[in-house]
Scaffold this active site. Structure first.
Site, PDB file in Angstrom:
ATOM      1  N   ASP A   4       0.906  -1.326  -0.142  1.00  0.00           N
ATOM      2  CA  ASP A   4       0.046  -0.040  -0.044  1.00  0.00           C
ATOM      3  C   ASP A   4       0.708   1.187  -0.021  1.00  0.00           C
ATOM      4  OD1 ASP A   4      -2.539  -0.332  -0.491  1.00  0.00           O
ATOM      5  OD2 ASP A   4      -3.318  -0.092   1.629  1.00  0.00           O
ATOM      6  N   HIS A 207      29.622  -1.376  -3.610  1.00  0.00           N
ATOM      7  CA  HIS A 207      28.114  -0.783  -3.526  1.00  0.00           C
ATOM      8  C   HIS A 207      27.676  -1.062  -2.159  1.00  0.00           C
ATOM      9  CE1 HIS A 207      27.402  -0.733  -8.322  1.00  0.00           C
ATOM     10  NE2 HIS A 207      28.272   0.151  -7.659  1.00  0.00           N
ATOM     11  N   ASP A 224      31.035   7.940  -1.130  1.00  0.00           N
ATOM     12  CA  ASP A 224      30.770   8.052  -2.251  1.00  0.00           C
ATOM     13  C   ASP A 224      29.199   8.709  -2.159  1.00  0.00           C
ATOM     14  OD1 ASP A 224      29.825   8.229  -5.060  1.00  0.00           O
ATOM     15  OD2 ASP A 224      30.804   6.260  -5.513  1.00  0.00           O
ATOM     16  N   ASP A 235      28.100  13.337  -8.204  1.00  0.00           N
ATOM     17  CA  ASP A 235      28.748  11.959  -7.820  1.00  0.00           C
ATOM     18  C   ASP A 235      30.239  12.259  -7.307  1.00  0.00           C
ATOM     19  OD1 ASP A 235      29.327   9.407  -7.752  1.00  0.00           O
ATOM     20  OD2 ASP A 235      29.032   8.950  -9.854  1.00  0.00           O
ATOM     21  N   HIS A 314      36.725  -1.655 -11.736  1.00  0.00           N
ATOM     22  CA  HIS A 314      35.535  -0.920 -12.295  1.00  0.00           C
ATOM     23  C   HIS A 314      35.795   0.023 -13.549  1.00  0.00           C
ATOM     24  CE1 HIS A 314      36.328   2.693  -9.817  1.00  0.00           C
ATOM     25  NE2 HIS A 314      36.406   1.744  -8.682  1.00  0.00           N
ATOM     26  N   HIS A 318      32.056   7.942 -16.078  1.00  0.00           N
ATOM     27  CA  HIS A 318      30.756   7.871 -16.920  1.00  0.00           C
ATOM     28  C   HIS A 318      30.267   9.131 -17.048  1.00  0.00           C
ATOM     29  CE1 HIS A 318      28.677   8.368 -12.900  1.00  0.00           C
ATOM     30  NE2 HIS A 318      29.587   7.557 -12.358  1.00  0.00           N
ATOM     31  N   HIS A 325      24.449   7.650 -13.827  1.00  0.00           N
ATOM     32  CA  HIS A 325      25.233   7.255 -15.043  1.00  0.00           C
ATOM     33  C   HIS A 325      24.529   7.554 -16.256  1.00  0.00           C
ATOM     34  CE1 HIS A 325      27.080   3.551 -12.616  1.00  0.00           C
ATOM     35  NE2 HIS A 325      27.416   4.987 -12.200  1.00  0.00           N
ATOM     36  N   GLU A 349      37.172   8.456 -11.766  1.00  0.00           N
ATOM     37  CA  GLU A 349      36.988   7.865 -10.457  1.00  0.00           C
ATOM     38  C   GLU A 349      37.787   6.419 -10.235  1.00  0.00           C
ATOM     39  OE1 GLU A 349      33.123   5.929  -9.638  1.00  0.00           O
ATOM     40  OE2 GLU A 349      32.375   7.052 -11.403  1.00  0.00           O
ATOM     41  N   TYR A 353      41.345  -1.582  -4.364  1.00  0.00           N
ATOM     42  CA  TYR A 353      40.469  -2.247  -3.459  1.00  0.00           C
ATOM     43  C   TYR A 353      41.470  -3.409  -3.163  1.00  0.00           C
ATOM     44  CZ  TYR A 353      37.412   1.179  -5.405  1.00  0.00           C
ATOM     45  OH  TYR A 353      36.927   2.292  -6.284  1.00  0.00           O
ATOM     46  N   ARG A 377      39.017   5.261  -3.317  1.00  0.00           N
ATOM     47  CA  ARG A 377      38.513   5.780  -4.640  1.00  0.00           C
ATOM     48  C   ARG A 377      38.463   7.145  -4.678  1.00  0.00           C
ATOM     49  NH1 ARG A 377      34.578   2.926  -4.967  1.00  0.00           N
ATOM     50  NH2 ARG A 377      32.752   3.940  -4.414  1.00  0.00           N
ATOM     51  N   GLU A 379      36.740  10.356  -6.676  1.00  0.00           N
ATOM     52  CA  GLU A 379      35.936  10.650  -7.755  1.00  0.00           C
ATOM     53  C   GLU A 379      35.570  12.032  -7.862  1.00  0.00           C
ATOM     54  OE1 GLU A 379      31.801   8.727  -7.538  1.00  0.00           O
ATOM     55  OE2 GLU A 379      31.749   8.959  -9.465  1.00  0.00           O
TER      56      GLU A 379
HETATM   57  N1  GLY Z   1      28.135   6.709  -6.898  1.00  0.00           N
HETATM   58  C1  GLY Z   1      27.992   5.676  -8.435  1.00  0.00           C
HETATM   59  C2  GLY Z   1      29.090   5.891  -9.124  1.00  0.00           C
HETATM   60  O1  GLY Z   1      30.199   6.247  -8.871  1.00  0.00           O
HETATM   61  O2  GLY Z   1      28.879   5.410 -10.306  1.00  0.00           O
HETATM   62 MN    MN Z   2      30.307   7.757  -7.119  1.00  0.00          MN
HETATM   63 MN    MN Z   3      30.415   7.671 -10.396  1.00  0.00          MN
END
Ligand code: GLY
Ligand code: MN
Ligand code: MN
Length: 405
Positions: A4, A207, A224, A235, A314, A318, A325, A349, A353, A377, A379
């Site tokens: 609901d 993630h 992040d 981001d 990774h 992007h 993204h 980024e 790791y 990381r 970014e």
């Molecule tokens: N926070 C998502 C990325 O870095 O792509």
């Molecule tokens: Mn990010």
């Molecule tokens: Mn990103």
């Protein structure tokens, strides 16, 4: 979301790009060939009872005045009116989205028109994807879009700088998340994606969103998090020591990720193929890992065999915009990479790791324990200008000494 209770509605990015209209249940038709209306919008009509339950609607009359379109009709009339706008078109662009009933309506009318094409000799004989049609525009940001991206970034920069002030041993990851998202909300924004606040070896989970750990002295904290402001996103990732000082191993890896990131940013030039920044980051990180003895072998061979992916798994970035993204075709049909363009906004980024339970693949060395559990990381969001890359997120420090200070 659960029984609901619905998720909050979020408009389709392409639709929002074309209309700035954020209500559900709307359809836009662009019919440049049509004699009477070229821009037609179907919206939910005013309905006192429904609005009492689920919120205000702009309605047909106000939508016409507010949105500057040629005609507005209630969404219930779409089925009856669609043929008129389709039949004289020589091409049809439509994005098959998650609304199956709308997809079925469109197909039904298209098939009907095809059946009579022989007699009329007009009408669309194929359906092409409207999202792909729009992406060359969406990937080059207009000044109005850049204003909103800069605002989303300004809010996010403030939140990251605040996070560094409050993070310390004994506090919890979710406390940092809460204070950052508080600043997003206070500024009229919201999280652009689930915030990642990852202390210690949680940073090795790309993630990680549980954000439950109590931070310990000696932990690095990887954050992040970015703000979404009026549909445009930031981001940003920073990694810093919770206790104020990097350990020897953390310091070495941090400097390596930073070097890779700076080299990758330098490669984000108009005309450079999209893969150049990832290649720059990958080469720097792989070379550094070999120097440290964490990878063994010839650099080119290691990269070719993707051995670096044990530590850097990774991509380097992007496009960023209405979607975190963001839209943007990266390759040509012959597999070559499309070039960066002036007006693109791209994240940069890279990361390293080293999982606490790292196991080398055959032929690669064991990693001494002192390196394990470190995740880093960095970014930034970068606008490509004629003069080269402009780092929009430079307001959050990333030099190691600045972070320690
Ligand atoms: N926070 C998502 C990325 O870095 O792509
Ligand atoms: Mn990010
Ligand atoms: Mn990103």
């Amino acid at each position: 979301m659960h029984h609901d209770v619905d998720h909050v509605f979020r408009q389709d990015s392409d639709f929002y790009y074309l209309t700035g209209f954020d209500e559900p249940g709307a359809v836009l038709i662009l019919a440049p060939h049509h004699e009477e209306h070229r821009v037609i919008l179907f919206v939910r009509p005013k309905d006192k009872e429904k609005e009492t339950w689920s919120g205000r609607r702009l309605g047909v009359d106000a939508a016409k005045a507010r949105l500057g379109v040629d005609a507005v009709f209630p969404i219930q009339e779409l089925d009856a009116k669609l043929d008129d706008y389709l039949k004289a078109a020589d091409r049809l662009y439509y994005h098959f989205g998650p609304n199956q009933s709308l997809n079925a309506t469109l197909l039904k009318h298209w098939q009907k028109l095809l059946a009579t094409y022989a007699k009329r000799g007009t009408g669309p004989v194929a359906i092409e994807d409207a999202h792909l049609l729009l992406q060359p525009w969406r990937r080059v940001k207009q000044p109005e879009e850049l204003t909103l991206i800069r605002e989303a970034i300004a809010i996010s920069v403030k939140a990251h700088n605040h996070a560094r002030e409050i993070a310390r041993p004994g506090r919890y990851e979710y406390e940092v998340q809460a204070e950052m998202e508080h600043l997003f909300r206070l500024a009229g924004g919201s999280p652009a994606y689930p915030s990642i606040v990852a202390a210690g070896d949680n940073a090795c989970i790309l993630h990680y969103v549980e954000n439950q750990r109590q931070m310990q002295a000696g932990d690095l904290l990887l954050i992040d998090a970015g703000c979404c402001y009026q549909y445009y996103n930031a981001d940003i990732t920073r990694t810093f020591p919770v206790g104020g000082r990097f350990s020897a191993e953390q310091r070495i890896l941090y400097e390596l990720v930073l070097e890779a990131q700076l080299k990758a940013i330098a490669a984000v030039q108009p005309g450079n193929p999209f893969n150049t920044f990832h290649d720059a980051a990958t080469r720097t990180i792989t070379t550094g890992l070999v120097d440290l003895g964490l990878l063994v072998g010839d650099i080119d061979t290691l990269i070719e065999e993707k051995k670096h992916k044990a530590f850097f798994m990774h991509g380097t970035g992007h496009f960023l915009g209405l979607d975190v993204h963001d839209s943007g075709i990266l390759r040509n049909p012959d597999k070559t990479w499309k070039p960066f363009q002036v007006g693109n906004v791209v994240t940069v980024e890279p990361g390293i790791y080293i999982s606490p339970d790292y196991e080398p693949v055959e032929g690669q060395p064991q990693v001494p324990d002192r390196w394990k559990g470190i995740g880093i990381r960095i970014e930034d969001d970068v606008l490509i200008t004629i003069a080269g890359p402009e780092v929009l997120t430079a307001g959050v420090p990333k030099a190691l000494t600045d972070l320690e200070d």
